[in-house]
Design an enzyme around this catalytic site. Structure first.
Site, PDB file in Angstrom:
ATOM      1  N   PHE A   1     -15.411   6.483   4.595  1.00  0.00           N
ATOM      2  CA  PHE A   1     -15.408   5.479   3.556  1.00  0.00           C
ATOM      3  C   PHE A   1     -15.056   4.090   4.061  1.00  0.00           C
ATOM      4  CE2 PHE A   1     -13.650   3.072   0.185  1.00  0.00           C
ATOM      5  CZ  PHE A   1     -14.366   3.435  -0.929  1.00  0.00           C
TER       6      PHE A   1
ATOM      7  N   ARG B   1      11.571  10.072   8.285  1.00  0.00           N
ATOM      8  CA  ARG B   1      12.782  10.795   7.886  1.00  0.00           C
ATOM      9  C   ARG B   1      12.690  12.263   8.303  1.00  0.00           C
ATOM     10  NH1 ARG B   1      14.840   9.717   1.852  1.00  0.00           N
ATOM     11  NH2 ARG B   1      15.614   7.824   2.826  1.00  0.00           N
TER      12      ARG B   1
ATOM     13  N   GLU C   1      -4.074   8.204   0.389  1.00  0.00           N
ATOM     14  CA  GLU C   1      -5.245   7.655  -0.331  1.00  0.00           C
ATOM     15  C   GLU C   1      -6.216   8.739  -0.819  1.00  0.00           C
ATOM     16  OE1 GLU C   1      -4.408   4.643  -0.586  1.00  0.00           O
ATOM     17  OE2 GLU C   1      -3.587   3.959   1.324  1.00  0.00           O
TER      18      GLU C   1
ATOM     19  N   TRP D   1     -15.451   0.032   2.156  1.00  0.00           N
ATOM     20  CA  TRP D   1     -15.954  -0.650   0.959  1.00  0.00           C
ATOM     21  C   TRP D   1     -17.380  -1.135   1.211  1.00  0.00           C
ATOM     22  CZ3 TRP D   1     -13.145   0.410  -3.014  1.00  0.00           C
ATOM     23  CH2 TRP D   1     -11.768   0.571  -2.877  1.00  0.00           C
TER      24      TRP D   1
ATOM     25  N   LYS E   1       3.082   2.169  -1.470  1.00  0.00           N
ATOM     26  CA  LYS E   1       2.799   3.610  -1.545  1.00  0.00           C
ATOM     27  C   LYS E   1       2.722   4.244  -0.148  1.00  0.00           C
ATOM     28  CE  LYS E   1      -0.837   2.395  -3.952  1.00  0.00           C
ATOM     29  NZ  LYS E   1      -0.498   0.979  -4.247  1.00  0.00           N
ATOM     30  N   THR E   2       1.878   3.647   0.686  1.00  0.00           N
ATOM     31  CA  THR E   2       1.692   4.226   2.019  1.00  0.00           C
ATOM     32  C   THR E   2       2.925   4.015   2.892  1.00  0.00           C
ATOM     33  OG1 THR E   2      -0.707   4.015   1.875  1.00  0.00           O
ATOM     34  CG2 THR E   2       0.229   4.162   4.082  1.00  0.00           C
ATOM     35  N   THR E   3       3.559   2.858   2.757  1.00  0.00           N
ATOM     36  CA  THR E   3       4.783   2.641   3.552  1.00  0.00           C
ATOM     37  C   THR E   3       5.886   3.610   3.145  1.00  0.00           C
ATOM     38  OG1 THR E   3       5.071   0.700   2.134  1.00  0.00           O
ATOM     39  CG2 THR E   3       4.621   0.286   4.443  1.00  0.00           C
TER      40      THR E   3
ATOM     41  N   ASN F   1      -0.392   0.164  -8.860  1.00  0.00           N
ATOM     42  CA  ASN F   1      -1.130  -0.936  -8.222  1.00  0.00           C
ATOM     43  C   ASN F   1      -0.292  -1.773  -7.269  1.00  0.00           C
ATOM     44  OD1 ASN F   1      -3.456  -0.250  -9.613  1.00  0.00           O
ATOM     45  ND2 ASN F   1      -2.959  -1.583 -11.336  1.00  0.00           N
TER      46      ASN F   1
ATOM     47  N   LYS G   1       2.387  -2.815  -4.125  1.00  0.00           N
ATOM     48  CA  LYS G   1       2.474  -2.492  -2.707  1.00  0.00           C
ATOM     49  C   LYS G   1       3.617  -1.528  -2.435  1.00  0.00           C
ATOM     50  CE  LYS G   1       3.705  -4.811   1.630  1.00  0.00           C
ATOM     51  NZ  LYS G   1       2.842  -4.050   2.555  1.00  0.00           N
TER      52      LYS G   1
HETATM   53  P1  ATP Z   1       1.269  -0.366   1.768  1.00  0.00           P
HETATM   54  O1  ATP Z   1       0.334   0.271   2.786  1.00  0.00           O
HETATM   55  O2  ATP Z   1       1.623  -1.759   2.145  1.00  0.00           O
HETATM   56  O3  ATP Z   1       2.425   0.503   1.431  1.00  0.00           O
HETATM   57  P2  ATP Z   1      -0.084   0.557  -0.585  1.00  0.00           P
HETATM   58  O4  ATP Z   1      -0.333   1.829   0.122  1.00  0.00           O
HETATM   59  O5  ATP Z   1       0.830   0.600  -1.768  1.00  0.00           O
HETATM   60  O6  ATP Z   1       0.422  -0.542   0.419  1.00  0.00           O
HETATM   61  P3  ATP Z   1      -2.929   0.246  -0.952  1.00  0.00           P
HETATM   62  O7  ATP Z   1      -3.537   0.156  -2.295  1.00  0.00           O
HETATM   63  O8  ATP Z   1      -3.128   1.466  -0.160  1.00  0.00           O
HETATM   64  O9  ATP Z   1      -1.394  -0.138  -1.109  1.00  0.00           O
HETATM   65  O10 ATP Z   1      -3.416  -1.038  -0.178  1.00  0.00           O
HETATM   66  C1  ATP Z   1      -3.569  -1.111   1.190  1.00  0.00           C
HETATM   67  C2  ATP Z   1      -3.481  -2.555   1.653  1.00  0.00           C
HETATM   68  O11 ATP Z   1      -3.557  -3.475   0.582  1.00  0.00           O
HETATM   69  C3  ATP Z   1      -2.167  -2.887   2.336  1.00  0.00           C
HETATM   70  O12 ATP Z   1      -2.460  -3.839   3.314  1.00  0.00           O
HETATM   71  C4  ATP Z   1      -1.328  -3.491   1.252  1.00  0.00           C
HETATM   72  O13 ATP Z   1      -0.346  -4.386   1.736  1.00  0.00           O
HETATM   73  C5  ATP Z   1      -2.340  -4.191   0.409  1.00  0.00           C
HETATM   74  N1  ATP Z   1      -1.974  -4.158  -1.022  1.00  0.00           N
HETATM   75  C6  ATP Z   1      -1.143  -3.303  -1.641  1.00  0.00           C
HETATM   76  N2  ATP Z   1      -1.011  -3.567  -2.942  1.00  0.00           N
HETATM   77  C7  ATP Z   1      -1.789  -4.653  -3.171  1.00  0.00           C
HETATM   78  C8  ATP Z   1      -2.081  -5.453  -4.333  1.00  0.00           C
HETATM   79  N3  ATP Z   1      -1.531  -5.181  -5.513  1.00  0.00           N
HETATM   80  N4  ATP Z   1      -2.946  -6.482  -4.195  1.00  0.00           N
HETATM   81  C9  ATP Z   1      -3.478  -6.770  -2.995  1.00  0.00           C
HETATM   82  N5  ATP Z   1      -3.264  -6.050  -1.868  1.00  0.00           N
HETATM   83  C10 ATP Z   1      -2.417  -5.023  -1.940  1.00  0.00           C
HETATM   84 MG    MG Z   2      -1.933   2.859   0.711  1.00  0.00          MG
END
Ligand code: ATP
Ligand code: MG
Length: 199
Positions: A94, A53, A131, A96, A43-45, A39, A41
């Site tokens: 998709f 890389r 995702e 929301w 994953k995508t970064t 949960n 932040k």
């Molecule tokens: P990021 O893209 O920053 O690496 P993520 O891929 O881990 O995040 P996602 O669940 O895909 O997270 O969420 C996408 C968006 O929601 C991004 O803008 C991210 O910053 C934000 N986000 C990530 N984790 C959370 C959280 N725990 N609560 C609220 N928003 C979040």
């Molecule tokens: Mg993500």
């Protein structure tokens, strides 16, 4: 040498021999399956970091973005001119807001077709399925289909899967699983998503 320095030297020596043993034991050479889930932040970064890389060595990379309520993406903007990178984005798909099962499933199928092409191409060194966990969760894609494509992919190809609640079977197949833990997230304190930081 002082007693303290001597203790430090011995400890480092022990550490070095343990690390050397592990390095010597890790001699299997193949592409891997990485799962970035949880949960928190990052994953995508982390996935885009790995894309950068791989591109840095001139490898070909495919990124498939499965969920786009959030269309903007700074990494994509920055890297899209690199002809070694191909990005496939789920179309209408998709959000929301819509939650239209039929159109979402169709959009998912279309972008999955791009993913299967990449997953069958030995020239593609790294494939990111960003995702995709949600597609499985909502039943837009079935795990057997995904598993088959992953199992049959070229041996040198690495795949990164991102998203919360990664399917048990995906985790079972994975070589590396990183769970991002939410210790705190700014959003929950009312801070809005920030351009160049969150997307
Ligand atoms: P990021 O893209 O920053 O690496 P993520 O891929 O881990 O995040 P996602 O669940 O895909 O997270 O969420 C996408 C968006 O929601 C991004 O803008 C991210 O910053 C934000 N986000 C990530 N984790 C959370 C959280 N725990 N609560 C609220 N928003 C979040
Ligand atoms: Mg993500």
């Amino acid at each position: 040498m002082s007693e303290r320095d001597e203790r430090h030297r011995k400890a480092m020596q022990t550490l070095k021999s343990r690390v050397d043993e592990k390095v010597a034991a890790a001699d299997e050479r193949r592409g891997q399956l990485l799962v970035f889930t949880g949960n928190g932040k990052g994953k995508t970064t982390a996935a885009w970091g790995t894309v950068t890389r791989a591109l840095g060595y001139g490898y070909r990379v495919g990124v498939v973005q499965f969920i786009k309520g959030q269309w903007e993406c700074g990494e994509r903007n920055r890297l899209e001119d690199d002809h070694h990178l191909e990005v496939a984005i789920m179309a209408t798909g998709f959000t929301w807001e819509t939650q239209n099962r039929e159109s979402d499933t169709q959009a998912c199928r279309e972008v999955w077709a791009e993913a299967t092409r990449m997953l069958a191409d030995p020239e593609v060194y790294l494939v990111v399925l960003d995702e995709i966990t949600y597609m499985l969760k909502f039943g837009y894609l079935d795990i057997a289909t995904v598993r088959q494509a992953l199992e049959n992919r070229p041996v040198e190809q690495t795949v990164i899967v991102t998203g919360r609640n990664a399917h048990r079977e995906l985790q079972a197949m994975a070589d590396t699983i990183t769970e991002m833990t939410e210790v705190r997230h700014a959003f929950n304190a009312g801070l809005e998503a920030r351009r160049g930081i969150d997307y």
